[in-house]
Design an enzyme around this catalytic site. Sequence first.
Site, PDB file in Angstrom:
ATOM      1  N   HIS A   1      -4.271  -3.533   2.741  1.00 22.30           N
ATOM      2  CA  HIS A   1      -4.292  -2.287   1.547  1.00 22.30           C
ATOM      3  C   HIS A   1      -3.501  -1.631   0.804  1.00 22.30           C
ATOM      4  O   HIS A   1      -2.398  -2.960   0.791  1.00 22.30           O
ATOM      5  CB  HIS A   1      -4.366  -1.964   3.262  1.00 22.30           C
ATOM      6  CG  HIS A   1      -3.115  -2.368   4.299  1.00 22.30           C
ATOM      7  ND1 HIS A   1      -2.585  -3.623   4.810  1.00 22.30           N
ATOM      8  CD2 HIS A   1      -1.849  -1.493   4.115  1.00 22.30           C
ATOM      9  CE1 HIS A   1      -1.212  -3.326   4.856  1.00 22.30           C
ATOM     10  NE2 HIS A   1      -0.967  -2.249   4.474  1.00 22.30           N
TER      11      HIS A   1
ATOM     12  N   HIS B   1       0.940  -0.031  -3.880  1.00 14.33           N
ATOM     13  CA  HIS B   1       1.122  -1.381  -3.918  1.00 14.33           C
ATOM     14  C   HIS B   1       0.459  -1.530  -2.985  1.00 14.33           C
ATOM     15  O   HIS B   1       0.047  -1.453  -1.854  1.00 14.33           O
ATOM     16  CB  HIS B   1       2.397  -2.179  -3.946  1.00 14.33           C
ATOM     17  CG  HIS B   1       3.364  -2.165  -2.649  1.00 14.33           C
ATOM     18  ND1 HIS B   1       3.943  -1.134  -2.465  1.00 14.33           N
ATOM     19  CD2 HIS B   1       3.801  -2.672  -1.334  1.00 14.33           C
ATOM     20  CE1 HIS B   1       4.464  -0.823  -1.170  1.00 14.33           C
ATOM     21  NE2 HIS B   1       3.906  -2.189  -0.877  1.00 14.33           N
TER      22      HIS B   1
HETATM   23  P1  2AM Z   1       4.528  -4.216   2.427  1.00 12.76           P
HETATM   24  O1  2AM Z   1       3.138  -4.439   3.009  1.00 12.76           O
HETATM   25  O2  2AM Z   1       4.978  -3.443   1.790  1.00 12.76           O
HETATM   26  O3  2AM Z   1       5.343  -4.310   3.871  1.00 12.76           O
HETATM   27  C1  2AM Z   1       2.139  -1.587   7.641  1.00 12.76           C
HETATM   28  O4  2AM Z   1       3.226  -1.813   7.676  1.00 12.76           O
HETATM   29  C2  2AM Z   1       2.412  -1.469   6.798  1.00 12.76           C
HETATM   30  O5  2AM Z   1       3.433  -0.648   6.158  1.00 12.76           O
HETATM   31  C3  2AM Z   1       2.743  -2.588   5.812  1.00 12.76           C
HETATM   32  O6  2AM Z   1       2.206  -2.061   4.372  1.00 12.76           O
HETATM   33  C4  2AM Z   1       3.989  -1.940   4.687  1.00 12.76           C
HETATM   34  O7  2AM Z   1       4.450  -2.152   3.337  1.00 12.76           O
HETATM   35  C5  2AM Z   1       3.941  -1.129   5.629  1.00 12.76           C
HETATM   36  N1  2AM Z   1       5.861  -0.527   5.517  1.00 12.76           N
HETATM   37  C6  2AM Z   1       6.236   0.680   4.777  1.00 12.76           C
HETATM   38  N2  2AM Z   1       7.330   0.493   5.623  1.00 12.76           N
HETATM   39  C7  2AM Z   1       7.898  -0.214   6.482  1.00 12.76           C
HETATM   40  C8  2AM Z   1       9.030  -0.575   6.899  1.00 12.76           C
HETATM   41  N3  2AM Z   1       9.898   0.006   7.342  1.00 12.76           N
HETATM   42  N4  2AM Z   1       8.513  -0.962   8.144  1.00 12.76           N
HETATM   43  C9  2AM Z   1       7.036  -2.202   7.890  1.00 12.76           C
HETATM   44  N5  2AM Z   1       6.435  -2.023   7.431  1.00 12.76           N
HETATM   45  C10 2AM Z   1       6.313  -0.728   6.113  1.00 12.76           C
END
Ligand code: 2AM
Length: 185
Positions: free
Chosen positions: A48, A130
């Site tokens: 996602h 991303h």
């Molecule tokens: P990431 O893929 O770059 O880790 C669920 O966790 C989604 O929220 C993931 O896509 C994650 O991004 C995003 N996300 C953004 N900030 C986050 C945080 N502080 N902790 C965990 N997930 C985060």
Amino acid sequence: MSAVPAHGLQRLFFALWPDDELRAALAAAAGTLRRACGGRAVPSRNLHMTLAFLGNVPAARLPELQAIAAGLAAQSFVLTLNRIGWWRAQRLVWAGTERCPHDLEALAVALAGRLQAGGFRTEERRFVPHVTLLRDAGRAPEPATLQSLAWRPAQFVLVRSVPAARSVNYRILSKWPLRAMSAGL
Ligand code: 2AM
């Protein structure tokens, strides 16, 4: 620290959810990249793009989130996934774009603004679109390893993240349409 959230709290985020065709293409790219970069491929079902990460939110506040999302009236856009990025510190390999569409940036900015105005805590970092493909990746990807993928999302979603054994399950709670672009564009 326990991974189980306190009673009544749900770990939530807003996201774009790929359709099955794009999901398969991203999963294939993740499989190829894993051989070069190591780490763990994000399970296909979990791929996602996060628009706004909320963290733990009291379940009683879900209606406020629904109202914020419903009030956005966001426009649809075409997002071209055409680059692979690597965040060394977080050990993440991701699919992104050379050019973020204006309407995607506008959606993420509007969402963050309204969430903050509503008293929700969101990421302070600038929005970098991303799709995380690999976690715990120790080696940089080769440059230019993503065949260009066009993504025209029809909706955005509110997702609940539920910890599972050695992984996480995502449950889509609600969906809101992105308004179609005018004919001829
Ligand atoms: P990431 O893929 O770059 O880790 C669920 O966790 C989604 O929220 C993931 O896509 C994650 O991004 C995003 N996300 C953004 N900030 C986050 C945080 N502080 N902790 C965990 N997930 C985060």
